[in-house]
Design a protein around this motif. Structure first.
Motif, short mmCIF file in Angstrom:
data_model
loop_
_atom_site.label_atom_id
_atom_site.label_comp_id
_atom_site.label_asym_id
_atom_site.label_seq_id
_atom_site.Cartn_x
_atom_site.Cartn_y
_atom_site.Cartn_z
N ASN A 144 10.46 0.05 -3.30
CA ASN A 144 9.63 1.18 -3.70
C ASN A 144 9.49 2.16 -2.54
N PHE A 145 10.19 3.26 -2.61
CA PHE A 145 10.12 4.29 -1.58
C PHE A 145 8.70 4.87 -1.56
N GLY A 146 8.16 5.05 -0.37
CA GLY A 146 6.83 5.62 -0.25
C GLY A 146 5.73 4.59 -0.18
N TYR A 147 6.09 3.32 -0.06
CA TYR A 147 5.11 2.24 0.03
C TYR A 147 5.41 1.38 1.26
N LEU A 148 4.37 0.72 1.78
CA LEU A 148 4.51 -0.21 2.89
C LEU A 148 4.11 -1.61 2.43
N THR A 149 4.79 -2.61 2.97
CA THR A 149 4.43 -4.01 2.73
C THR A 149 3.83 -4.58 4.00
N LEU A 150 2.67 -5.18 3.89
CA LEU A 150 2.00 -5.80 5.04
C LEU A 150 1.93 -7.30 4.80
N ILE A 151 2.31 -8.06 5.81
CA ILE A 151 2.18 -9.51 5.77
C ILE A 151 1.09 -9.87 6.78
N ALA A 152 0.07 -10.58 6.31
CA ALA A 152 -1.09 -10.85 7.16
C ALA A 152 -1.59 -12.27 6.95
N SER A 153 -2.45 -12.71 7.88
CA SER A 153 -2.97 -14.07 7.79
C SER A 153 -4.36 -14.13 8.39
N VAL A 154 -5.09 -15.19 8.02
CA VAL A 154 -6.37 -15.53 8.62
C VAL A 154 -6.11 -16.81 9.41
N GLN A 155 -6.39 -16.78 10.71
CA GLN A 155 -6.16 -17.94 11.55
C GLN A 155 -7.20 -19.01 11.30
N SER A 156 -6.79 -20.26 11.38
CA SER A 156 -7.73 -21.37 11.19
C SER A 156 -8.44 -21.69 12.49
N MET A 193 0.84 -1.20 0.00
CA MET A 193 0.00 0.00 0.00
C MET A 193 0.87 1.24 0.00
N ARG A 194 0.31 2.33 -0.48
CA ARG A 194 1.02 3.60 -0.43
C ARG A 194 1.14 4.03 1.03
N ASP A 195 2.29 4.54 1.42
CA ASP A 195 2.51 4.98 2.80
C ASP A 195 1.63 6.19 3.09
N PRO A 196 0.66 6.06 4.03
CA PRO A 196 -0.24 7.18 4.30
C PRO A 196 0.37 8.26 5.21
N ASP A 226 1.27 10.48 8.05
CA ASP A 226 0.69 10.75 9.37
C ASP A 226 -0.80 10.46 9.46
N THR A 227 -1.44 10.15 8.33
CA THR A 227 -2.87 9.90 8.34
C THR A 227 -3.21 8.62 9.09
N TYR A 228 -2.44 7.58 8.87
CA TYR A 228 -2.70 6.28 9.49
C TYR A 228 -1.43 5.46 9.44
N MET A 229 -1.17 4.70 10.49
CA MET A 229 -0.03 3.78 10.50
C MET A 229 -0.52 2.41 10.92
N PRO A 230 -0.54 1.44 10.00
CA PRO A 230 -1.00 0.10 10.37
C PRO A 230 -0.04 -0.55 11.36
N ASP A 231 -0.60 -1.33 12.28
CA ASP A 231 0.25 -2.10 13.19
C ASP A 231 -0.37 -3.46 13.44
N GLU A 232 0.27 -4.26 14.25
CA GLU A 232 -0.12 -5.65 14.48
C GLU A 232 -1.44 -5.79 15.23
N LYS A 233 -1.95 -4.72 15.81
CA LYS A 233 -3.23 -4.78 16.53
C LYS A 233 -4.42 -4.60 15.59
N HIS A 234 -4.18 -4.18 14.38
CA HIS A 234 -5.25 -3.90 13.44
C HIS A 234 -5.49 -5.08 12.50
N ARG A 235 -6.65 -5.08 11.87
CA ARG A 235 -7.00 -6.08 10.87
C ARG A 235 -7.51 -5.36 9.63
N PHE A 236 -7.51 -6.07 8.51
CA PHE A 236 -8.05 -5.47 7.30
C PHE A 236 -8.83 -6.49 6.50
#
Length: 121
Positions: free
Chosen positions: A109-121, A71-74, A76-86
């Motif tokens: 890619n400068f200005g972008y963030l990489t998120l690694i996420a999962s759905v638990q079984s 995703m594009r780095d937002p 100061d608008t928002y910073m995703p962290d491990e407590k959030h879900r999408f």
């Protein structure tokens, strides 16, 4: 002599999948589980291809799906962290809320963030 970089550039046309980021809270009362507290942020993301090694890793971690999104780095608008879900508004992923496992700046890619996420079984 002109220097040319071999970096892969992301353009905004590749960010095609709508994503909604949520904050959760425990259910009120005696029912176990969690409920959506409120929507934190909405944006468009790129869902990266899933490779066979990632499927094997998902099985080893006892998760249903592992996904990597960019995703594009937002800023100061928002910073995703491990407590959030999408949630991704994409066929095959709709209705599944992904737990963010790791957030890191995209090294290619400068200005972008990489998120690694999962759905638990």
């Amino acid at each position: 002599m002109k220097f040319e970089s071999n970096r892969s550039k992301i353009n905004s046309g590749e960010l095609r999948v709508p994503a909604t980021f949520y904050e959760y809270r425990p259910n009120e009362g005696t029912l176990p589980g969690e409920d959506v507290k409120h929507i934190l942020f909405k944006c468009f993301v790129r869902v990266d291809e899933i490779y066979k090694s990632q499927l094997e890793q998902a099985k080893a971690n006892n998760t249903l799906h592992d996904v990597t999104v960019t995703m594009r780095d937002p800023l100061d608008t928002y910073m995703p962290d491990e407590k959030h879900r999408f949630e991704l508004d994409m066929r095959g992923y709709k209705g599944k809320h992904f737990d963010i496992k790791r957030v890191q700046p995209d090294s290619k890619n400068f200005g972008y963030l990489t998120l690694i996420a999962s759905v638990q079984s």
